[in-house]
Design a protein around this motif. Structure first.
Motif, short mmCIF file in Angstrom:
data_model
loop_
_atom_site.label_atom_id
_atom_site.label_comp_id
_atom_site.label_asym_id
_atom_site.label_seq_id
_atom_site.Cartn_x
_atom_site.Cartn_y
_atom_site.Cartn_z
N CYS A 136 -14.16 22.39 50.40
CA CYS A 136 -14.75 21.27 51.15
C CYS A 136 -15.68 21.77 52.26
O CYS A 136 -16.75 21.20 52.48
N LEU A 137 -15.28 22.82 52.97
CA LEU A 137 -16.13 23.34 54.03
C LEU A 137 -17.41 23.96 53.47
O LEU A 137 -18.48 23.79 54.06
N CYS A 138 -17.32 24.63 52.35
CA CYS A 138 -18.53 25.20 51.73
C CYS A 138 -19.48 24.10 51.26
O CYS A 138 -20.70 24.19 51.47
N LEU A 139 -18.93 23.07 50.64
CA LEU A 139 -19.78 21.96 50.22
C LEU A 139 -20.40 21.25 51.43
O LEU A 139 -21.58 20.87 51.40
N GLY A 140 -19.62 21.07 52.47
CA GLY A 140 -20.15 20.44 53.68
C GLY A 140 -21.25 21.25 54.32
O GLY A 140 -22.27 20.70 54.75
N LEU A 141 -21.07 22.56 54.38
CA LEU A 141 -22.13 23.41 54.93
C LEU A 141 -23.37 23.41 54.04
O LEU A 141 -24.50 23.46 54.53
N LEU B 108 3.89 17.12 49.46
CA LEU B 108 2.95 17.96 48.72
C LEU B 108 3.22 19.43 49.00
O LEU B 108 3.71 19.79 50.06
N HIS B 109 2.85 20.26 48.05
CA HIS B 109 2.97 21.70 48.27
C HIS B 109 1.89 22.16 49.24
O HIS B 109 0.80 21.60 49.30
N ARG B 110 2.17 23.19 49.98
CA ARG B 110 1.24 23.69 50.99
C ARG B 110 0.19 24.64 50.40
O ARG B 110 -0.84 24.87 51.01
N ALA B 111 0.42 25.16 49.21
CA ALA B 111 -0.43 26.20 48.65
C ALA B 111 -1.88 25.78 48.41
O ALA B 111 -2.79 26.55 48.73
N PRO B 112 -2.20 24.61 47.85
CA PRO B 112 -3.59 24.32 47.53
C PRO B 112 -4.46 23.92 48.72
O PRO B 112 -5.67 23.81 48.57
N PHE B 113 -3.87 23.72 49.90
CA PHE B 113 -4.66 23.26 51.02
C PHE B 113 -5.70 24.28 51.47
O PHE B 113 -6.80 23.92 51.88
N GLY B 114 -5.39 25.55 51.42
CA GLY B 114 -6.36 26.57 51.82
C GLY B 114 -7.55 26.61 50.88
O GLY B 114 -8.70 26.71 51.33
N PHE B 115 -7.28 26.53 49.59
CA PHE B 115 -8.37 26.52 48.62
C PHE B 115 -9.23 25.26 48.77
O PHE B 115 -10.46 25.33 48.77
N LEU B 116 -8.58 24.11 48.92
CA LEU B 116 -9.33 22.86 49.09
C LEU B 116 -10.13 22.87 50.39
O LEU B 116 -11.25 22.34 50.43
N ALA B 117 -9.58 23.47 51.44
CA ALA B 117 -10.30 23.56 52.70
C ALA B 117 -11.56 24.40 52.54
O ALA B 117 -12.64 24.01 53.02
N SER B 118 -11.46 25.54 51.87
CA SER B 118 -12.64 26.39 51.71
C SER B 118 -13.69 25.72 50.83
O SER B 118 -14.89 25.79 51.12
N ALA C 163 -26.67 13.66 55.35
CA ALA C 163 -25.85 13.85 56.55
C ALA C 163 -24.46 13.24 56.36
O ALA C 163 -23.46 13.82 56.79
N GLY C 164 -24.38 12.09 55.71
CA GLY C 164 -23.09 11.45 55.48
C GLY C 164 -22.21 12.25 54.55
O GLY C 164 -21.00 12.42 54.80
N ILE C 165 -22.78 12.76 53.47
CA ILE C 165 -22.01 13.57 52.53
C ILE C 165 -21.53 14.85 53.22
O ILE C 165 -20.37 15.27 53.05
N ALA C 166 -22.40 15.46 54.02
CA ALA C 166 -22.01 16.68 54.74
C ALA C 166 -20.87 16.40 55.71
O ALA C 166 -19.91 17.18 55.79
N SER C 167 -20.94 15.30 56.43
CA SER C 167 -19.89 15.00 57.40
C SER C 167 -18.57 14.67 56.71
O SER C 167 -17.50 15.04 57.21
N ILE C 168 -18.61 14.00 55.56
CA ILE C 168 -17.38 13.68 54.83
C ILE C 168 -16.71 14.97 54.34
O ILE C 168 -15.50 15.17 54.53
N PHE C 169 -17.50 15.86 53.72
CA PHE C 169 -16.90 17.10 53.22
C PHE C 169 -16.39 17.98 54.34
O PHE C 169 -15.32 18.60 54.22
N MET C 170 -17.12 18.05 55.44
CA MET C 170 -16.67 18.91 56.53
C MET C 170 -15.44 18.34 57.22
O MET C 170 -14.54 19.09 57.61
N SER C 171 -15.34 17.02 57.34
CA SER C 171 -14.14 16.45 57.95
C SER C 171 -12.93 16.63 57.04
O SER C 171 -11.83 16.92 57.51
N LEU C 172 -13.12 16.46 55.72
CA LEU C 172 -12.01 16.72 54.80
C LEU C 172 -11.60 18.19 54.83
O LEU C 172 -10.42 18.51 54.74
#
Length: 85
Positions: free
Chosen positions: A31-36, A19-29, A63-72
């Motif tokens: 997922c972390l925003c949704l988890g928070l 996979l390309h490395r470029a979209p990981f930063g966007f996906l991380a932000s 709590a489950g949805i938050a933990s899934i998004f934050m772990s992803l």
């Protein structure tokens, strides 16, 4: 013996990620925003409910949805920074 080892090492190809490395930063932000967001929603639900109107299944879902998004998000953040897990 040493020549055989060098010949074996020449057969190996360097690792290239599929996979390309470029979209990981966007996906991380994202997922972390949704988890928070879901973690905040969970905390607001816990704080504003009393012992008579607590709804445990709803709290577990938040709590489950938050933990899934934050772990992803953490996994994507590690991949974006070059830590291949």
């Amino acid at each position: 013996m040493e020549e055989e080892l060098i010949a074996d090492l020449k057969l190996y190809k360097p690792f290239s990620m599929p996979l390309h490395r470029a979209p990981f930063g966007f996906l991380a932000s994202i997922c972390l925003c949704l988890g928070l967001g879901f973690a905040g929603w969970f905390m607001a639900t816990v704080v504003t409910s009393n012992k008579y109107n607590k709804n445990i299944p709803v709290e577990l879902i938040y709590a489950g949805i938050a933990s899934i998004f934050m772990s992803l998000g953490i996994v994507m953040m590690l991949l974006a920074n070059g830590v291949w897990i």
